[in-house]
Design an enzyme around this catalytic site. Structure first.
Site, PDB file in Angstrom:
ATOM      1  N   LYS A   1       1.105   8.722 -10.386  1.00 35.10           N
ATOM      2  CA  LYS A   1       0.585   7.667  -9.500  1.00 35.10           C
ATOM      3  C   LYS A   1       1.653   7.269  -8.470  1.00 35.10           C
ATOM      4  O   LYS A   1       1.345   7.014  -7.298  1.00 35.10           O
ATOM      5  CB  LYS A   1       0.158   6.457 -10.335  1.00 35.10           C
ATOM      6  CG  LYS A   1      -0.139   5.205  -9.550  1.00 35.10           C
ATOM      7  CD  LYS A   1      -1.406   5.278  -8.714  1.00 35.10           C
ATOM      8  CE  LYS A   1      -1.500   4.040  -7.825  1.00 35.10           C
ATOM      9  NZ  LYS A   1      -2.797   3.810  -7.238  1.00 35.10           N
TER      10      LYS A   1
ATOM     11  N   LYS B   1       5.124  -3.405  -4.446  1.00 33.29           N
ATOM     12  CA  LYS B   1       5.440  -3.290  -5.877  1.00 33.29           C
ATOM     13  C   LYS B   1       5.531  -1.805  -6.255  1.00 33.29           C
ATOM     14  O   LYS B   1       6.461  -1.359  -6.922  1.00 33.29           O
ATOM     15  CB  LYS B   1       4.339  -4.011  -6.659  1.00 33.29           C
ATOM     16  CG  LYS B   1       4.398  -3.942  -8.160  1.00 33.29           C
ATOM     17  CD  LYS B   1       3.384  -3.034  -8.794  1.00 33.29           C
ATOM     18  CE  LYS B   1       1.950  -3.253  -8.447  1.00 33.29           C
ATOM     19  NZ  LYS B   1       1.041  -2.259  -9.062  1.00 33.29           N
TER      20      LYS B   1
HETATM   21  P1  NAP Z   1      -5.867  -8.105  -8.162  1.00 30.72           P
HETATM   22  O1  NAP Z   1      -7.172  -8.186  -7.441  1.00 30.72           O
HETATM   23  O2  NAP Z   1      -4.739  -8.970  -7.724  1.00 30.72           O
HETATM   24  O3  NAP Z   1      -6.164  -8.365  -9.712  1.00 30.72           O
HETATM   25  C1  NAP Z   1      -5.122  -8.491 -10.648  1.00 30.72           C
HETATM   26  C2  NAP Z   1      -5.722  -8.899 -11.972  1.00 30.72           C
HETATM   27  O4  NAP Z   1      -4.692  -8.979 -12.966  1.00 30.72           O
HETATM   28  C3  NAP Z   1      -6.385 -10.288 -11.952  1.00 30.72           C
HETATM   29  O5  NAP Z   1      -7.528 -10.247 -12.771  1.00 30.72           O
HETATM   30  C4  NAP Z   1      -5.302 -11.173 -12.568  1.00 30.72           C
HETATM   31  O6  NAP Z   1      -5.816 -12.351 -13.177  1.00 30.72           O
HETATM   32  C5  NAP Z   1      -4.740 -10.243 -13.611  1.00 30.72           C
HETATM   33  N1  NAP Z   1      -3.378 -10.597 -14.028  1.00 30.72           N
HETATM   34  C6  NAP Z   1      -2.244 -10.443 -13.305  1.00 30.72           C
HETATM   35  N2  NAP Z   1      -1.171 -10.845 -14.013  1.00 30.72           N
HETATM   36  C7  NAP Z   1      -1.644 -11.261 -15.211  1.00 30.72           C
HETATM   37  C8  NAP Z   1      -1.023 -11.778 -16.385  1.00 30.72           C
HETATM   38  N3  NAP Z   1       0.323 -11.939 -16.446  1.00 30.72           N
HETATM   39  N4  NAP Z   1      -1.798 -12.105 -17.430  1.00 30.72           N
HETATM   40  C9  NAP Z   1      -3.157 -11.947 -17.372  1.00 30.72           C
HETATM   41  N5  NAP Z   1      -3.807 -11.449 -16.285  1.00 30.72           N
HETATM   42  C10 NAP Z   1      -3.048 -11.107 -15.223  1.00 30.72           C
HETATM   43  O7  NAP Z   1      -5.291  -6.609  -8.153  1.00 30.72           O
HETATM   44  P2  NAP Z   1      -6.081  -5.211  -8.096  1.00 30.72           P
HETATM   45  O8  NAP Z   1      -6.148  -4.769  -6.677  1.00 30.72           O
HETATM   46  O9  NAP Z   1      -7.303  -5.297  -8.922  1.00 30.72           O
HETATM   47  O10 NAP Z   1      -4.984  -4.268  -8.794  1.00 30.72           O
HETATM   48  C11 NAP Z   1      -4.823  -4.188 -10.207  1.00 30.72           C
HETATM   49  C12 NAP Z   1      -3.908  -3.007 -10.513  1.00 30.72           C
HETATM   50  O11 NAP Z   1      -4.512  -1.801 -10.004  1.00 30.72           O
HETATM   51  C13 NAP Z   1      -2.525  -3.088  -9.866  1.00 30.72           C
HETATM   52  O12 NAP Z   1      -1.556  -2.531 -10.706  1.00 30.72           O
HETATM   53  C14 NAP Z   1      -2.697  -2.242  -8.603  1.00 30.72           C
HETATM   54  O13 NAP Z   1      -1.460  -1.719  -8.146  1.00 30.72           O
HETATM   55  C15 NAP Z   1      -3.616  -1.155  -9.097  1.00 30.72           C
HETATM   56  N6  NAP Z   1      -4.436  -0.487  -8.077  1.00 30.72           N
HETATM   57  C16 NAP Z   1      -5.077  -1.201  -7.101  1.00 30.72           C
HETATM   58  C17 NAP Z   1      -5.848  -0.532  -6.154  1.00 30.72           C
HETATM   59  C18 NAP Z   1      -6.580  -1.243  -5.038  1.00 30.72           C
HETATM   60  O14 NAP Z   1      -7.032  -0.583  -4.089  1.00 30.72           O
HETATM   61  N7  NAP Z   1      -6.741  -2.568  -5.099  1.00 30.72           N
HETATM   62  C19 NAP Z   1      -5.984   0.860  -6.214  1.00 30.72           C
HETATM   63  C20 NAP Z   1      -5.355   1.550  -7.233  1.00 30.72           C
HETATM   64  C21 NAP Z   1      -4.585   0.869  -8.162  1.00 30.72           C
HETATM   65  P3  NAP Z   1      -6.146 -13.673 -12.285  1.00 30.72           P
HETATM   66  O15 NAP Z   1      -7.530 -13.471 -11.760  1.00 30.72           O
HETATM   67  O16 NAP Z   1      -6.019 -14.796 -13.240  1.00 30.72           O
HETATM   68  O17 NAP Z   1      -5.099 -13.732 -11.189  1.00 30.72           O
END
Ligand code: NAP
Length: 298
Positions: free
Chosen positions: A173, A241
């Site tokens: 990744k 990140k």
């Molecule tokens: P996001 O919308 O910011 O969602 C993050 C999620 O993680 C939220 O539900 C958040 O809860 C939860 N969270 C974070 N820290 C936490 C903790 N300490 N304890 C409990 N829950 C926690 O991010 P996302 O875009 O979905 O990305 C999630 C992951 O997928 C990341 O690692 C990112 O790099 C990866 N990713 C993202 C994409 C993309 O296009 N967005 C593509 C591939 C991979 P709350 O709602 O309470 O904040």
């Protein structure tokens, strides 16, 4: 059919859990901010209060949270997955985090009482790939666990590859993120250059997207860039990140990555300009600012 759980219902976790429901899995979810679980409750998921309860009620638990310490917290913290582990539990981390920490988490899971199995299975394809169940999934861990998780992976993605042992999915990744970030820079520079040449931006985008200059970024980000729509599918802060994880790995492994270092510095300028929570295609704004040229359709 295995019972499936999701911990983390953000931009990615929500549509992924929805696709698991659509594929016929029984799905139990939790999210730190409880309100964000409402759409999934309406779609038929069971909502519980903690990752421990998700683990207690399911066979395969997916974590989709932000960063390495967050995966550690929901897995091994108070009321975490390890506290609800039972025989046969498989924890699949689909977030993007450190490969070294991933290997350590696999060891801790194996030493837990009761022990549980783990996979790292980070994804690529963005929010649109998650919504349309077209993610690329890069998997690290044991073949028997990959086979077990395959029906779930097939509900979430299209390209599913077992890369190697624990941590190999995360290493892959990070390699992916190098290509994503540098493609994004290429698209930004191409559009600003085209604007300076005075040529039609939409026609330019169209023809490049059909030729050797095409990329996922050219097909998916360029239309948003030209429309000035910088809402996040994938946030700049998350891209940074990932690039930090890449550069830490490069430093430890004595690998020179000049392109990644440059894009990382450009994203830092964007963060300093208040763009951390914008989509990562807002990189265009940095390139525009360097020359005082805006590449927008309007
Ligand atoms: P996001 O919308 O910011 O969602 C993050 C999620 O993680 C939220 O539900 C958040 O809860 C939860 N969270 C974070 N820290 C936490 C903790 N300490 N304890 C409990 N829950 C926690 O991010 P996302 O875009 O979905 O990305 C999630 C992951 O997928 C990341 O690692 C990112 O790099 C990866 N990713 C993202 C994409 C993309 O296009 N967005 C593509 C591939 C991979 P709350 O709602 O309470 O904040």
């Amino acid at each position: 059919m295995e019972r499936v759980g999701f911990v983390g219902l953000g931009i990615m976790g929500t549509p992924m859990a929805r696709n698991a429901l659509r594929a016929g899995f029984s799905v139990t979810v939790t999210n730190r901010t409880a309100d964000r679980a409402k759409p999934l409750a309406e779609a038929g998921a069971t909502v519980v209060a903690s990752p421990r309860e998700v683990a207690e009620r399911t066979d395969i638990v997916v974590t989709m949270v932000t960063n390495t310490p967050d995966v550690e917290a929901v897995t091994f913290g108070p009321n975490g997955i390890a506290a609800g582990a039972h025989e046969g539990l498989l924890a699949v981390d689909m977030s993007t985090i450190s490969p070294a920490a991933t290997r350590e988490f696999a060891r801790r899971a194996a030493a837990n009482r009761p022990p549980f199995d783990t996979l790292d299975a980070p994804v690529s394809g963005g929010e649109v790939g998650a919504i349309e169940a077209r993610l690329a999934i890069m998997v690290g861990g044991e073949a028997k666990d990959v086979a077990r998780a395959m029906p779930l992976f097939e509900a979430l993605g299209k390209t599913i590859v077992h890369i190697g042992d624990h941590g190999a999915g995360q290493a892959c990744k990070l390699a992916n993120q190098i290509a994503v970030a540098i493609n994004n820079l290429g698209v930004s520079e191409a559009l600003v250059f085209a604007k300076a040449q005075g040529i039609d931006l939409e026609r330019t985008r169209q023809v490049i997207a059909g030729g050797a200059g095409s990329s996922w970024a050219m097909q998916n980000y360029a239309p948003k860039m030209l429309a000035g729509d910088f809402r996040p599918g994938f946030m700049v802060d998350l891209q940074q990140k990932d690039l930090r994880l890449v550069l830490e790995g490069a430093y430890a492994g004595h690998v020179s990555l000049p392109g990644t270092s440059l894009v990382h510095a450009l994203y830092t300028a964007l963060q300093q300009d208040g763009g951390g929570r914008e989509g990562n295609h807002a990189l265009l704004r940095v390139i525009e600012r360097l020359s005082g040229i805006e590449a927008r359709l309007r």
